[in-house]
Design a protein around this motif. Structure first.
Motif, PDB file in Angstrom:
ATOM      1  N   ARG A   7       0.034  -2.906  -7.738  1.00 13.23           N
ATOM      2  CA  ARG A   7       1.184  -2.416  -8.501  1.00 13.23           C
ATOM      3  C   ARG A   7       2.373  -2.191  -7.568  1.00 13.23           C
ATOM      4  O   ARG A   7       2.282  -1.459  -6.586  1.00 13.23           O
ATOM      5  CB  ARG A   7       0.832  -1.095  -9.192  1.00 13.23           C
ATOM      6  CG  ARG A   7       1.914  -0.600 -10.141  1.00 13.23           C
ATOM      7  CD  ARG A   7       1.512   0.720 -10.758  1.00 13.23           C
ATOM      8  NE  ARG A   7       1.309   1.733  -9.739  1.00 13.23           N
ATOM      9  CZ  ARG A   7       0.899   2.964 -10.000  1.00 13.23           C
ATOM     10  NH1 ARG A   7       0.598   3.301 -11.234  1.00 13.23           N
ATOM     11  NH2 ARG A   7       0.747   3.845  -9.026  1.00 13.23           N
ATOM     12  N   GLY A   8       3.473  -2.836  -7.849  1.00 11.75           N
ATOM     13  CA  GLY A   8       4.645  -2.707  -6.999  1.00 11.75           C
ATOM     14  C   GLY A   8       4.667  -3.709  -5.869  1.00 11.75           C
ATOM     15  O   GLY A   8       5.497  -3.611  -4.978  1.00 11.75           O
ATOM     16  N   GLY A   9       3.736  -4.684  -5.889  1.00 11.16           N
ATOM     17  CA  GLY A   9       3.810  -5.752  -4.904  1.00 11.16           C
ATOM     18  C   GLY A   9       3.250  -5.415  -3.546  1.00 11.16           C
ATOM     19  O   GLY A   9       3.867  -5.712  -2.531  1.00 11.16           O
ATOM     20  N   PHE A  10       2.079  -4.780  -3.498  1.00 18.42           N
ATOM     21  CA  PHE A  10       1.403  -4.494  -2.226  1.00 18.42           C
ATOM     22  C   PHE A  10       2.331  -3.765  -1.249  1.00 18.42           C
ATOM     23  O   PHE A  10       2.572  -4.214  -0.135  1.00 18.42           O
ATOM     24  CB  PHE A  10       0.884  -5.784  -1.568  1.00 18.42           C
ATOM     25  CG  PHE A  10      -0.213  -6.449  -2.346  1.00 18.42           C
ATOM     26  CD1 PHE A  10      -1.496  -5.957  -2.323  1.00 18.42           C
ATOM     27  CD2 PHE A  10       0.060  -7.568  -3.114  1.00 18.42           C
ATOM     28  CE1 PHE A  10      -2.513  -6.565  -3.042  1.00 18.42           C
ATOM     29  CE2 PHE A  10      -0.942  -8.180  -3.846  1.00 18.42           C
ATOM     30  CZ  PHE A  10      -2.236  -7.677  -3.809  1.00 18.42           C
ATOM     31  N   GLN A  50      -2.159 -10.524   6.266  1.00 16.63           N
ATOM     32  CA  GLN A  50      -0.802 -10.115   6.614  1.00 16.63           C
ATOM     33  C   GLN A  50       0.241 -10.966   5.898  1.00 16.63           C
ATOM     34  O   GLN A  50       1.301 -10.466   5.516  1.00 16.63           O
ATOM     35  CB  GLN A  50      -0.616 -10.190   8.130  1.00 16.63           C
ATOM     36  CG  GLN A  50      -1.391  -9.125   8.886  1.00 16.63           C
ATOM     37  CD  GLN A  50      -1.232  -9.231  10.386  1.00 16.63           C
ATOM     38  OE1 GLN A  50      -0.335  -9.896  10.888  1.00 16.63           O
ATOM     39  NE2 GLN A  50      -2.121  -8.568  11.119  1.00 16.63           N
ATOM     40  N   ALA A  51      -0.057 -12.248   5.720  1.00 14.94           N
ATOM     41  CA  ALA A  51       0.892 -13.116   5.019  1.00 14.94           C
ATOM     42  C   ALA A  51       0.984 -12.750   3.544  1.00 14.94           C
ATOM     43  O   ALA A  51       2.090 -12.623   2.988  1.00 14.94           O
ATOM     44  CB  ALA A  51       0.462 -14.576   5.179  1.00 14.94           C
ATOM     45  N   VAL A  52      -0.151 -12.564   2.903  1.00 13.91           N
ATOM     46  CA  VAL A  52      -0.165 -12.298   1.465  1.00 13.91           C
ATOM     47  C   VAL A  52       0.443 -10.937   1.138  1.00 13.91           C
ATOM     48  O   VAL A  52       1.194 -10.787   0.171  1.00 13.91           O
ATOM     49  CB  VAL A  52      -1.604 -12.395   0.930  1.00 13.91           C
ATOM     50  CG1 VAL A  52      -1.676 -11.919  -0.512  1.00 13.91           C
ATOM     51  CG2 VAL A  52      -2.111 -13.820   1.033  1.00 13.91           C
ATOM     52  N   THR A  53       0.112  -9.934   1.943  1.00 13.41           N
ATOM     53  CA  THR A  53       0.602  -8.581   1.674  1.00 13.41           C
ATOM     54  C   THR A  53       1.952  -8.305   2.327  1.00 13.41           C
ATOM     55  O   THR A  53       2.563  -7.271   2.045  1.00 13.41           O
ATOM     56  CB  THR A  53      -0.400  -7.533   2.180  1.00 13.41           C
ATOM     57  OG1 THR A  53      -0.558  -7.675   3.603  1.00 13.41           O
ATOM     58  CG2 THR A  53      -1.750  -7.706   1.508  1.00 13.41           C
ATOM     59  N   ARG A  54       2.403  -9.227   3.198  1.00 12.22           N
ATOM     60  CA  ARG A  54       3.639  -9.040   3.959  1.00 12.22           C
ATOM     61  C   ARG A  54       3.638  -7.708   4.686  1.00 12.22           C
ATOM     62  O   ARG A  54       4.630  -6.992   4.749  1.00 12.22           O
ATOM     63  CB  ARG A  54       4.868  -9.155   3.046  1.00 12.22           C
ATOM     64  CG  ARG A  54       5.061 -10.527   2.450  1.00 12.22           C
ATOM     65  CD  ARG A  54       6.421 -10.650   1.769  1.00 12.22           C
ATOM     66  NE  ARG A  54       6.548  -9.769   0.631  1.00 12.22           N
ATOM     67  CZ  ARG A  54       6.079 -10.046  -0.586  1.00 12.22           C
ATOM     68  NH1 ARG A  54       5.467 -11.190  -0.812  1.00 12.22           N
ATOM     69  NH2 ARG A  54       6.228  -9.201  -1.572  1.00 12.22           N
TER      70      ARG A  54
END
Length: 693
Positions: free
Chosen positions: A502-505, A443-447
């Motif tokens: 692509r596009g930042g998760f 959850q932290a990495v993918t926000r």
């Protein structure tokens, strides 16, 4: 039910659509010809060796008794069922997508199949023996209830991704309940698991097809009568009301008709996955070229033909690729689910990400005293739960018995009980902690507050790797099982995170791609269970329910090692986690290599998930619930979130395992089933929160 249609309102066709009726008729004729060819080819396939010549003789009354019996009693009903089921699902998917204005609406994503499965499972567990039409009524009730829940949560006309999230969560919860019934009532529910994989083979000949065909006809006629009203809905609710269309009534009736079609197909052949999603999507591009397909009266029948082609094509392809004897045991639904999973993944990579689609935690500031108090309370609760888990079960013990066991002075019975129970308790505690930490990192990495190993398919990949090993050999060791789970999780996570990067998760893309991989792994696991011998199938099914049954100390060691390393790394990189969870720009401005950090943290999350699956089976929603609850209790700083989430995860899984093996002792339910029952409402609650926001 009497239905009437208004005389005027119709949807305006797309500007690019061609007015040519000849082209639309040619496409329809080509589809019909394709379905006919597939049906003929399907008739020539089987284990008896009766080929095209024998089929022709049987159809013309010239074959011997054996070939005639095979063709008339087995192959013709199978092909007819494929036609009926595919047409029903294709039409149901087309009308659901039209009335909801949602390209992801289908019997699968609305949990209609899972609702029908659960309703039939409950009926079977009671020992009731239902005739075919009564079974269809039970399936209709269950499917309609599930669809009502999903549509109420996602909203008609909006929430494209929300619908899939709600449907998938409810499907997981209902399936867990049903699989619990299968384990508790194996005799009463015999054959229900195999039926749930979806097969168009008809053991009773034409009986089922003839009894249920009128229901499909009723559904088709009703949809055609309501076609103009549905077209008017495409203009928007206000415009439709201006044209005199009762919007609410139209949606209710058409959803009822779609559920009738879907549950009829489920009753006849079991859940045939994702035909209702793929068939309308294949037809949709035609609507841009031919005006006839832009209207419901043209879309519904063509979607039905496309659905029939998908089901028969899957059956024909399966029998062409594998040995005839093996093809008999492979359900058609497994093949269509794999096709549907690929389709969902491709669609997810093309859908634009919608802002606000998921709930985002508000920034919470908590004092240090609050953190210390919360941690102390959770430690006390954890100790209490662990002690209760050691003492309670099919045999109740005292603390003195445990003390004697530690000193090596316990009796033979006490020693046996604790030798088997303590590893189970440790496996539950460590698996819960590992899954909670994995969810926190993801959850932290993918926000993304809805990201967790089970939802993203990582747990499914680990389960697939482990099941391959479990079904391939009867002597799988702890480290080899953990290794197989790691390989499976790594392969799936590489696909999920690679396609989502692509596009930042983006939130929607990540969750949809993950769910596509989760569907694929579930289909492959079902395929392995169906094909394997009964002993390994039962073992795999029990293990997939998240059971700690039969765990030993060596089984716990790999998980303990991975968890210790994971906690140490996460605590050491706590500030990095805080930065990564903020946005894309802040970490880079502070000199952080965002790509490398993401890769390292996601790799750690995958290892934690795989180790937990290897030790305790498939357990869902822990990685979702524990981090959310931790942030609500102590704020968003990961130096506080990590220990609290780990404690909460351990408490949740240990409690679920304790309840599962004590409430109905000596029978047992897996911890994964219990956490799904808890996690599904929580997941749906998050969707409700985000919708209100």
């Amino acid at each position: 039910m009497a239905v009437t249609a208004p005389s005027r309102p119709t949807a305006t066709p797309p500007a690019a659509a061609s007015p040519s009726r000849t082209g639309a008729a040619a496409v329809t004729a080509a589809l019909a010809a394709l379905v006919a060819v597939l049906a003929v080819v399907d008739l020539t396939q089987g284990t008896s060796g009766a080929g095209a010549a024998e089929v022709w003789k049987a159809l013309t009354g010239q074959a011997d008794a054996t070939d005639s019996s095979v063709v008339i009693s087995a192959r013709l009903p199978r092909a007819a069922a494929g036609l009926l089921v595919g047409a029903a699902l294709g039409m149901a998917g087309a009308i659901l997508q039209s009335v909801s204005r949602n390209v992801l609406a289908a019997p699968d994503t609305l949990a209609v199949n899972a609702g029908s499965y659960a309703a039939l499972g409950i009926a079977a567990a009671t020992g009731a023996s239902l005739p075919l039409l009564a079974s269809s009524a039970v399936a209709f009730g269950g499917g309609l209830a599930a669809a009502a829940v999903v549509l109420s949560l996602s909203g008609l006309g909006s929430g494209t991704v929300r619908l899939v999230l709600a449907g998938s969560a409810l499907t997981l919860g209902l399936t867990s309940v049903t699989e619990g019934l299968l384990l508790l009532f194996p005799e009463e529910t015999e054959g229900l698991y195999a039926w749930n994989q979806g097969s168009i083979a008809q053991s009773s000949g034409f009986d089922g097809v003839l009894r249920l065909a009128p229901l499909v006809l009723v559904g088709l006629v009703g949809l055609l009568l309501y076609a103009r009203r549905v077209d008017a809905l495409a203009l928007g609710d206000d415009a439709a009301r201006g044209l005199g269309v009762p919007v609410r009534n139209t949606r209710i009736v058409t959803v009822l008709l779609a559920v009738l079609l879907a549950t009829t197909a489920v009753t006849l052949a079991g859940p045939i996955g994702f035909v209702g999603l793929c068939a309308p999507a294949i037809v949709r591009p035609l609507a841009r070229r031919f005006r006839a397909f832009a209207r419901t009266r043209g879309t519904v029948p063509v979607a039905g033909l496309t659905g029939a082609a998908l089901v028969l094509g899957s059956d024909v392809g399966l029998r062409a690729m594998v040995d005839a004897d093996a093809a008999v045991t492979v359900p058609t639904g497994v093949v269509t689910s794999l096709v549907g999973a690929a389709f969902l993944i491709v669609l997810a990579t093309r859908l634009p990400d919608a802002a606000g689609a998921t709930a985002v935690d508000k920034l919470r500031l908590r004092s240090r005293a609050t953190f210390l108090t919360t941690t102390a309370v959770l430690v006390v609760v954890l100790v209490g739960v662990a002690v209760a888990a050691v003492l309670l079960g099919d045999s109740k013990l005292l603390l003195g018995d445990v003390a004697n066991w530690v000193r090596g002075q316990a009796g033979q019975t006490i020693t046996f009980v604790l030798d088997t129970r303590i590893p189970r308790v440790l496996a539950a505690l460590l698996a819960g902690a590992a899954l909670a930490l994995a969810g926190t990192l993801t959850q932290a990495v993918t926000r993304n507050p809805l990201a967790e190993p089970a939802v993203l398919g990582v747990t499914g990949g680990a389960a697939l790797g482990a099941v391959i090993l479990v079904t391939a050999t009867s002597a799988a060791g702890s480290w080899s099982l953990a290794g197989a789970a790691c390989v499976g999780a790594a392969v799936v996570s590489a696909g999920v995170f690679g396609l989502s990067a692509r596009g930042g998760f983006q939130q929607n893309r990540l969750v949809l791609v993950g769910m596509g991989f989760a569907v694929a792994t579930t289909a492959l696991i079902s395929l392995l269970i169906v094909l394997t011998d009964p002993f390994n199938a039962t073992k795999a099914l029990t293990w997939l329910s998240g059971s700690t049954y039969g765990r030993t100390m060596p089984d716990v060691v790999p998980l303990a090692v991975v968890l210790a390393v994971g906690v140490a790394v996460a605590v050491a990189r706590r500030r990095e986690l805080d930065l990564v969870s903020l946005d894309e720009d802040t970490p880079r401005l502070l000199g952080l290599d965002l790509g490398r950090s993401r890769l390292a943290l996601l790799t750690l999350s995958v290892l934690l998930s795989a180790a937990a699956v290897a030790a305790a089976g498939t357990i869902g929603f822990v990685g979702l619930v524990a981090p959310h609850a931790a942030r609500a209790l102590v704020g968003r700083q990961h130096v506080r979130v990590i220990p609290v989430a780990v404690l909460l995860g351990a408490i949740l899984v240990c409690t679920a395992d304790l309840i599962g093996r004590t409430v109905i002792a000596p029978a047992q339910l897996g911890a994964g089933l219990m956490t799904a029952v808890i996690g599904t409402p929580y997941f749906l609650h998050l969707l409700v929160r985000s919708r209100r926001a």
